[in-house]
Scaffold this active site. Structure first.
Site, PDB file in Angstrom:
ATOM      1  N   HIS A  49     -11.843  20.429  -3.477  1.00 33.63           N
ATOM      2  CA  HIS A  49     -11.551  19.020  -3.767  1.00 33.63           C
ATOM      3  C   HIS A  49     -12.564  18.425  -4.742  1.00 33.63           C
ATOM      4  O   HIS A  49     -12.720  17.203  -4.802  1.00 33.63           O
ATOM      5  CB  HIS A  49     -11.521  18.208  -2.462  1.00 33.63           C
ATOM      6  CG  HIS A  49     -10.448  18.669  -1.531  1.00 33.63           C
ATOM      7  ND1 HIS A  49      -9.108  18.462  -1.767  1.00 33.63           N
ATOM      8  CD2 HIS A  49     -10.506  19.381  -0.377  1.00 33.63           C
ATOM      9  CE1 HIS A  49      -8.393  18.997  -0.790  1.00 33.63           C
ATOM     10  NE2 HIS A  49      -9.226  19.565   0.061  1.00 33.63           N
ATOM     11  N   GLU A  96     -28.349  21.673   6.210  1.00 32.99           N
ATOM     12  CA  GLU A  96     -29.758  21.862   6.541  1.00 32.99           C
ATOM     13  C   GLU A  96     -30.399  22.854   5.564  1.00 32.99           C
ATOM     14  O   GLU A  96     -31.544  22.657   5.131  1.00 32.99           O
ATOM     15  CB  GLU A  96     -29.889  22.332   7.999  1.00 32.99           C
ATOM     16  CG  GLU A  96     -31.279  22.743   8.445  1.00 32.99           C
ATOM     17  CD  GLU A  96     -32.356  21.660   8.340  1.00 32.99           C
ATOM     18  OE1 GLU A  96     -32.046  20.507   7.997  1.00 32.99           O
ATOM     19  OE2 GLU A  96     -33.533  21.998   8.561  1.00 32.99           O
ATOM     20  N   ARG A 153     -48.958  13.765   7.289  1.00 30.81           N
ATOM     21  CA  ARG A 153     -48.385  12.417   7.418  1.00 30.81           C
ATOM     22  C   ARG A 153     -48.388  11.657   6.107  1.00 30.81           C
ATOM     23  O   ARG A 153     -47.694  10.649   5.967  1.00 30.81           O
ATOM     24  CB  ARG A 153     -49.153  11.617   8.472  1.00 30.81           C
ATOM     25  CG  ARG A 153     -48.977  12.134   9.877  1.00 30.81           C
ATOM     26  CD  ARG A 153     -49.695  11.232  10.846  1.00 30.81           C
ATOM     27  NE  ARG A 153     -49.108   9.910  10.895  1.00 30.81           N
ATOM     28  CZ  ARG A 153     -48.149   9.538  11.728  1.00 30.81           C
ATOM     29  NH1 ARG A 153     -47.688  10.388  12.601  1.00 30.81           N
ATOM     30  NH2 ARG A 153     -47.672   8.313  11.714  1.00 30.81           N
ATOM     31  N   CYS A 189     -48.736   8.120   6.649  1.00 30.80           N
ATOM     32  CA  CYS A 189     -50.166   7.853   6.601  1.00 30.80           C
ATOM     33  C   CYS A 189     -50.845   8.357   7.872  1.00 30.80           C
ATOM     34  O   CYS A 189     -50.312   8.223   8.962  1.00 30.80           O
ATOM     35  CB  CYS A 189     -50.497   6.381   6.439  1.00 30.80           C
ATOM     36  SG  CYS A 189     -49.614   5.568   5.122  1.00 30.80           S
ATOM     37  N   LYS A 214     -44.261  13.275   6.818  1.00 30.51           N
ATOM     38  CA  LYS A 214     -43.624  13.906   7.984  1.00 30.51           C
ATOM     39  C   LYS A 214     -42.865  12.917   8.862  1.00 30.51           C
ATOM     40  O   LYS A 214     -41.726  13.129   9.195  1.00 30.51           O
ATOM     41  CB  LYS A 214     -44.688  14.634   8.800  1.00 30.51           C
ATOM     42  CG  LYS A 214     -44.140  15.302  10.038  1.00 30.51           C
ATOM     43  CD  LYS A 214     -43.799  16.742   9.776  1.00 30.51           C
ATOM     44  CE  LYS A 214     -43.128  17.399  10.946  1.00 30.51           C
ATOM     45  NZ  LYS A 214     -41.958  18.164  10.536  1.00 30.51           N
ATOM     46  N   GLU A 244     -36.280  20.073  -0.402  1.00 29.32           N
ATOM     47  CA  GLU A 244     -37.559  19.497   0.020  1.00 29.32           C
ATOM     48  C   GLU A 244     -38.757  20.261  -0.496  1.00 29.32           C
ATOM     49  O   GLU A 244     -39.743  19.669  -0.919  1.00 29.32           O
ATOM     50  CB  GLU A 244     -37.652  19.500   1.555  1.00 29.32           C
ATOM     51  CG  GLU A 244     -36.913  18.403   2.211  1.00 29.32           C
ATOM     52  CD  GLU A 244     -37.172  18.416   3.716  1.00 29.32           C
ATOM     53  OE1 GLU A 244     -37.664  17.413   4.222  1.00 29.32           O
ATOM     54  OE2 GLU A 244     -36.884  19.432   4.377  1.00 29.32           O
ATOM     55  N   ASN A 281     -51.477   1.269   8.511  1.00 34.13           N
ATOM     56  CA  ASN A 281     -50.207   1.975   8.268  1.00 34.13           C
ATOM     57  C   ASN A 281     -49.094   0.975   8.506  1.00 34.13           C
ATOM     58  O   ASN A 281     -49.173   0.200   9.457  1.00 34.13           O
ATOM     59  CB  ASN A 281     -49.992   3.106   9.289  1.00 34.13           C
ATOM     60  CG  ASN A 281     -50.836   4.312   8.989  1.00 34.13           C
ATOM     61  OD1 ASN A 281     -51.540   4.345   7.994  1.00 34.13           O
ATOM     62  ND2 ASN A 281     -50.759   5.293   9.869  1.00 34.13           N
ATOM     63  N   GLY A 282     -48.031   1.071   7.714  1.00 36.36           N
ATOM     64  CA  GLY A 282     -46.902   0.172   7.932  1.00 36.36           C
ATOM     65  C   GLY A 282     -46.743  -0.758   6.740  1.00 36.36           C
ATOM     66  O   GLY A 282     -47.268  -0.496   5.654  1.00 36.36           O
ATOM     67  N   LYS A 339     -33.566  21.917   3.162  1.00 34.73           N
ATOM     68  CA  LYS A 339     -34.828  22.676   3.148  1.00 34.73           C
ATOM     69  C   LYS A 339     -35.174  23.077   1.721  1.00 34.73           C
ATOM     70  O   LYS A 339     -36.316  22.953   1.285  1.00 34.73           O
ATOM     71  CB  LYS A 339     -34.743  23.946   4.016  1.00 34.73           C
ATOM     72  CG  LYS A 339     -34.731  23.749   5.494  1.00 34.73           C
ATOM     73  CD  LYS A 339     -36.046  23.306   6.103  1.00 34.73           C
ATOM     74  CE  LYS A 339     -36.129  21.811   6.186  1.00 34.73           C
ATOM     75  NZ  LYS A 339     -35.659  21.163   7.356  1.00 34.73           N
ATOM     76  N   TRP A 348     -49.677   7.456   2.238  1.00 34.44           N
ATOM     77  CA  TRP A 348     -48.378   7.735   1.632  1.00 34.44           C
ATOM     78  C   TRP A 348     -47.939   6.380   1.076  1.00 34.44           C
ATOM     79  O   TRP A 348     -47.614   5.477   1.842  1.00 34.44           O
ATOM     80  CB  TRP A 348     -47.406   8.236   2.702  1.00 34.44           C
ATOM     81  CG  TRP A 348     -46.073   8.653   2.178  1.00 34.44           C
ATOM     82  CD1 TRP A 348     -45.719   9.877   1.682  1.00 34.44           C
ATOM     83  CD2 TRP A 348     -44.879   7.854   2.132  1.00 34.44           C
ATOM     84  NE1 TRP A 348     -44.393   9.880   1.321  1.00 34.44           N
ATOM     85  CE2 TRP A 348     -43.861   8.662   1.582  1.00 34.44           C
ATOM     86  CE3 TRP A 348     -44.572   6.533   2.472  1.00 34.44           C
ATOM     87  CZ2 TRP A 348     -42.559   8.199   1.385  1.00 34.44           C
ATOM     88  CZ3 TRP A 348     -43.276   6.064   2.278  1.00 34.44           C
ATOM     89  CH2 TRP A 348     -42.292   6.899   1.734  1.00 34.44           C
TER      90      TRP A 348
HETATM   91  C1  F6R Z   1     -36.706  17.489   6.976  1.00 38.37           C
HETATM   92  C2  F6R Z   1     -37.439  16.535   7.753  1.00 38.37           C
HETATM   93  C3  F6R Z   1     -36.915  15.132   7.844  1.00 38.37           C
HETATM   94  C4  F6R Z   1     -36.910  14.696   9.306  1.00 38.37           C
HETATM   95  C5  F6R Z   1     -36.481  13.225   9.426  1.00 38.37           C
HETATM   96  C6  F6R Z   1     -36.414  12.786  10.874  1.00 38.37           C
HETATM   97  O1  F6R Z   1     -37.324  18.729   6.928  1.00 38.37           O
HETATM   98  O2  F6R Z   1     -38.438  16.845   8.328  1.00 38.37           O
HETATM   99  O3  F6R Z   1     -35.645  15.033   7.282  1.00 38.37           O
HETATM  100  O4  F6R Z   1     -36.036  15.530  10.003  1.00 38.37           O
HETATM  101  O5  F6R Z   1     -37.385  12.415   8.738  1.00 38.37           O
HETATM  102  O6  F6R Z   1     -37.647  12.935  11.516  1.00 38.37           O
HETATM  103  P1  F6R Z   1     -37.760  12.883  13.084  1.00 38.37           P
HETATM  104  O7  F6R Z   1     -37.062  14.097  13.629  1.00 38.37           O
HETATM  105  O8  F6R Z   1     -39.231  12.905  13.356  1.00 38.37           O
HETATM  106  O9  F6R Z   1     -37.099  11.626  13.533  1.00 38.37           O
END
Ligand code: F6R
Length: 602
Positions: free
Chosen positions: A498, A475, A27, A2, A597, A482, A100-101, A479, A74
């Site tokens: 396996h 990773e 956010r 948010c 984010k 996502e 927020n929260g 990506k 969010w």
């Molecule tokens: C993936 C992504 C998330 C963050 C995760 C941790 O692209 O952005 O998986 O890596 O939420 O976020 P931070 O690094 O802000 O603790």
């Protein structure tokens, strides 16, 4: 999670709020709203959907006034609908609340409020705060907020406006809030990018802080109303860094920023035969390391484990923070607990590092966002200097985390005496080349776009990598999931036989990290195993390799680098593959569905 923007000053509040929310849309983006005070009234506009829907509504329904509060949501409690969007207004329309929260005891609070005659217009937990504040209000808004918060518990960044007051009252516990200081105007936001067009002078509120924000100034108190001093910090992020700069998406811009980011992360820290990190911690005090993180940062932790074990010969355990915090981990005064986080606000990571600290560990944060919550709780912080990352899918922060972990491993290795000077010189020389090597790798984009086009109809993808390239595979899969919504799985290449090998058929693209390393031959065998079962291999191989092309349908060549640094270079084609695939599929790259984010709720 948010985005929040509050403004009190001389400009049209709705324009400042909309502009700030646009910069924070990463956010949260399932609904948005704002309230502006004019002529003794609070006018509210809220819309489900992206911020553009609210912007359109505002275009035909101007909200004049120079004090206001706004929000992008969010969803946690209640679907993304108009009524559930913030701000929440009391029945009489005198108080607007943005939150927020999560208010954990909102159900009993709501029952009480209903019994006392309040009616609710949303399904959110947040709305209870509006009603509680209304009940407590006797002419002093800050006092009413304080009394309401004494009954609520959970996580909150709370922003409150009243139609009779020329002030915004804010409070935070867990969820971040920052105040921007101007001349004759002041700002509130959940994150710095919203403030950058107006000011660089900010106050990061701490847990348990409240503040009264007026045109003339800001008064910070604790939740009991006692005045507290908070440092005014100058943020060094530029406005351009938080804008798209001609790129179609933030993610692409951030992928292309990576050579410069590496220069910033490494800059000034690499010496002739060592690394200067400016850390106070004493590496020889620790005989084991725990690293906690979430998502992409967790994969950086995994790479960090290999680096620290190889170079500093210290046992390293890594764990996703949401598990670590509830596992009662075995920690003592000889444990160094490291957490890695771009935002420095991820609640699971924050709680995990708190848990390690409670148990006596020394703590280090590897963090991007200056002044963020985690930096205030750890003993020491190693900043990764990636600049503001706006794209929801993390790219440049990941690469900066890898570079930071490599420096940390060299630094610890030197301090512990596990690294010869010659080896250090060799590694540092390779680290200095990283910006250029990443630059060269970016030139592969047209070729990668072609591969993405070829496979974009695939339902599933498999990613394989060995040793320090296993996290790169994970990773890459993350990506792709996502931003393209294609199902992708990753495995350490040796695990394929396996179980996952059963998935392989002619429809399954398999991305294999087959770069130069001591395990290269074994990885080539894995490629042959995939081919023998009809799978389609997209290999990432080292320039000059003549073997892999014999078995893989598609090869992306990356420059040769020290195997321990290979993840830095090899992740770039996987970022581009995910990006180009998402573009082919017409996905919303910067705001993928369901994601936010920084995850500041559990
Ligand atoms: C993936 C992504 C998330 C963050 C995760 C941790 O692209 O952005 O998986 O890596 O939420 O976020 P931070 O690094 O802000 O603790």
């Amino acid at each position: 999670m948010c985005g929040i923007v509050g403004y009190v000053g001389f400009r049209p509040a709705s324009a400042v709020i909309l502009d700030g929310l646009k910069r924070l849309e990463y956010r949260g983006y399932d609904s948005a709203g704002l309230a502006v005070k004019a002529n003794g009234r609070l006018e509210v506009l809220k819309r489900a959907g992206k911020l553009s829907v609210l912007a359109e509504a505002l275009a035909s329904h101007a909200l004049p006034g120079s004090l206001g509060v706004g929000h992008t949501r969010w969803a946690t409690h209640g679907a993304p609908t108009d009524p559930n969007a913030h701000p929440h207004l009391t029945e009489k329309g005198d108080i607007a609340v943005i939150h927020n929260g999560i208010i954990e005891n909102y159900l009993p609070l709501k029952e009480g409020l209903l019994a006392r005659g309040h009616t609710f217009s949303s399904e959110t937990d947040s709305e209870v705060l509006a009603h509680l504040i209304e009940e407590k209000y006797r002419g002093d808004l800050a006092e009413a907020v304080r009394l309401a918060l004494s009954e609520a518990y959970g996580a909150y960044a709370l922003v409150v406006a009243h139609r009779d007051h020329e002030e915004i009252v804010v409070a935070r516990t867990v969820s971040p809030l920052v105040i921007g200081l101007g001349e004759g105007e002041n700002f509130v936001a959940s994150d710095v990018p919203a403030l950058l067009p107006y000011t660089r002078r900010v106050i990061f509120l701490h847990d348990g802080d409240m503040a009264i924000v007026t045109r003339e100034g800001v008064a910070v108190t604790d939740l009991a109303g006692n005045s507290v001093e908070r440092e005014v910090v100058m943020v060094d992020w530029s406005l351009e860094a938080a804008e798209k700069g001609g790129y179609p998406h933030y993610m692409l811009k951030e992928i292309y920023e990576q050579p410069r980011v590496l220069e910033n992360t490494l800059g000034g820290r690499l010496q002739e035969a060592g690394v200067t990190l400016g850390l106070g911690l004493e590496p020889t005090r620790y005989d084991k390391v725990h690293i906690v993180a979430c998502g992409t940062a967790y994969y950086a932790a995994w790479v960090g484990k290999y680096l620290l074990e190889a170079l500093a010969r210290v046992p390293v355990e890594i764990e996703v923070a949401s598990e670590y915090r509830y596992r009662d981990p075995v920690v003592d005064g000889k444990t160094l607990a490291i957490c890695i986080s771009q935002s420095g606000e991820t609640i699971d990571t924050l709680e995990a590092i708190r848990e390690a600290k409670r148990k006596g560990a020394g703590t280090l944060g590897v963090i991007n966002a200056k002044g963020s919550s985690i930096t205030r709780e750890v003993d020491d912080t190693l900043y990764i200097h990636a600049g503001p990352e706006i794209g929801v899918a993390s790219t440049k922060a990941y690469i900066a985390m890898l570079a930071a972990m490599a420096m940390l491993a060299v630094w610890m290795g030197r301090a512990k005496g596990t690294l010869e000077e010659k080896a250090v010189r060799e590694l540092l020389a390779e680290m200095r080349r990283l910006p250029r090597l990443v630059e060269e790798t970016l030139e592969q984009r047209p070729h990668i776009a072609h591969i993405a086009e070829k496979y974009h109809q695939a339902q599933d993808y498999l990613f394989l990598g060995r040793h320090i390239q296993a996290p790169t595979a994970y990773e890459g899969a993350l990506k792709l999931k996502e931003i393209s919504y294609i199902h992708a799985e990753a495995y350490p290449a040796g695990e394929m036989k396996h179980g996952p090998i059963a998935l392989i058929d002619e429809r399954l693209p398999v991305v294999v990290l087959a770069t130069h390393s001591p395990f290269y031959e074994k990885t080539v065998s894995n490629i042959q195993e995939v081919r023998a079962r009809g799978g389609r291999v997209i290999a990432v191989a080292t320039e000059g390799d003549t073997e892999v092309g014999k078995f893989a349908q598609d090869v992306i060549y990356v420059p040769k680098v020290h195997p321990l640094l290979a993840p830095v270079v090899s992740v770039v084609p996987l970022q581009l593959l995910a990006y180009e695939t998402a573009v082919c599929l017409g996905r919303d790259v910067d705001q993928p569905r369901n994601l936010a984010k920084s995850v500041t709720v559990e």
